[in-house]
Design a protein around this motif. Structure first.
Motif, short mmCIF file in Angstrom:
data_model
loop_
_atom_site.label_atom_id
_atom_site.label_comp_id
_atom_site.label_asym_id
_atom_site.label_seq_id
_atom_site.Cartn_x
_atom_site.Cartn_y
_atom_site.Cartn_z
N ASP A 89 15.60 57.67 -5.85
CA ASP A 89 14.73 58.46 -6.69
C ASP A 89 14.15 59.49 -5.69
N CYS A 90 13.83 60.70 -6.24
CA CYS A 90 13.17 61.61 -5.63
C CYS A 90 11.42 61.31 -5.60
N ALA A 91 11.11 61.45 -4.22
CA ALA A 91 9.64 61.01 -3.83
C ALA A 91 8.75 61.94 -4.71
N GLU A 92 9.36 63.32 -5.02
CA GLU A 92 8.52 64.45 -5.44
C GLU A 92 8.27 64.42 -6.99
N CYS A 93 9.68 64.42 -7.60
CA CYS A 93 9.96 64.66 -8.78
C CYS A 93 10.32 63.44 -9.79
N GLY A 94 10.87 62.48 -9.00
CA GLY A 94 11.40 61.28 -9.61
C GLY A 94 12.75 61.32 -10.09
N ARG A 110 14.12 62.92 -1.04
CA ARG A 110 13.90 63.95 -1.94
C ARG A 110 15.38 64.51 -2.72
N CYS A 111 15.38 65.16 -3.87
CA CYS A 111 16.19 65.79 -4.23
C CYS A 111 16.61 67.03 -3.81
N ILE A 112 17.62 67.61 -3.98
CA ILE A 112 17.90 68.83 -3.33
C ILE A 112 17.00 70.09 -3.69
N ASP A 113 16.67 70.12 -5.03
CA ASP A 113 15.57 71.21 -5.06
C ASP A 113 14.06 70.95 -4.63
N CYS A 114 13.83 69.79 -4.59
CA CYS A 114 12.42 69.44 -4.00
C CYS A 114 12.62 69.84 -2.24
N GLN A 115 13.54 69.38 -1.89
CA GLN A 115 13.85 69.62 -0.33
C GLN A 115 13.79 71.19 -0.20
ZN LIG Z 1 12.85 66.28 -6.67
#
Ligand SMILES: [Zn+2]
Length: 130
Positions: A89-94, A110-115
């Motif tokens: 699970d992405c720590a930023e957006c879930g 983090r997912c690639i977008d949030c990273q």
């Molecule tokens: Zn994310």
């Protein structure tokens, strides 16, 4: 977490193998450093647990292994997330982090977008802290 049990199993194997090879590397580094620098000050480390080795290395602050230790801790944190059911699970957006991203970088939080956003924001900041 939207990973299938098969995907999770594969990632767990990758994490475990990486963890073991890093600990082997660190043990070798400890033995070498002790011979070169520390002599018998640190005492024998061969019969201590993994955690004790990590603690010892933190105390000695051996620059060459600090990066390995950081990764060991990230891998252990990933194992904790697997146990807790929050791995992937992405720590930023879930959102669920892409399986291919996790396979290439199993400690990703983090997912690639949030990273990408984060790297843009903190382009020159280092995240490497013990
Ligand atoms: Zn994310």
């Amino acid at each position: 977490m939207d990973l299938t049990p098969e995907q999770l199993g594969e990632l767990q194997r990758i994490i475990k193998q990486r963890h073991e090879s890093l600990l082997t590397e660190i043990r070798g580094e400890v033995a070498r450093s002790r011979d070169e620098t520390y002599g018998d000050i640190a005492g024998p480390v061969t019969d201590t647990g993994d955690e004790a080795v990590a603690d010892l290395l933190s105390d000695l602050d051996i620059a060459e292994v600090s990066r390995d230790l950081q990764e060991v801790r990230e891998l252990e944190a990933a194992q904790t997330r697997i146990a807790g059911g929050t791995y992937g699970d992405c720590a930023e957006c879930g959102a669920t982090i892409d399986f291919e991203r996790l396979r290439a970088y199993p400690v990703a939080t983090r997912c690639i977008d949030c990273q990408r956003v984060r790297e843009k924001t903190y382009a020159h900041a280092s995240e490497a802290k013990l």
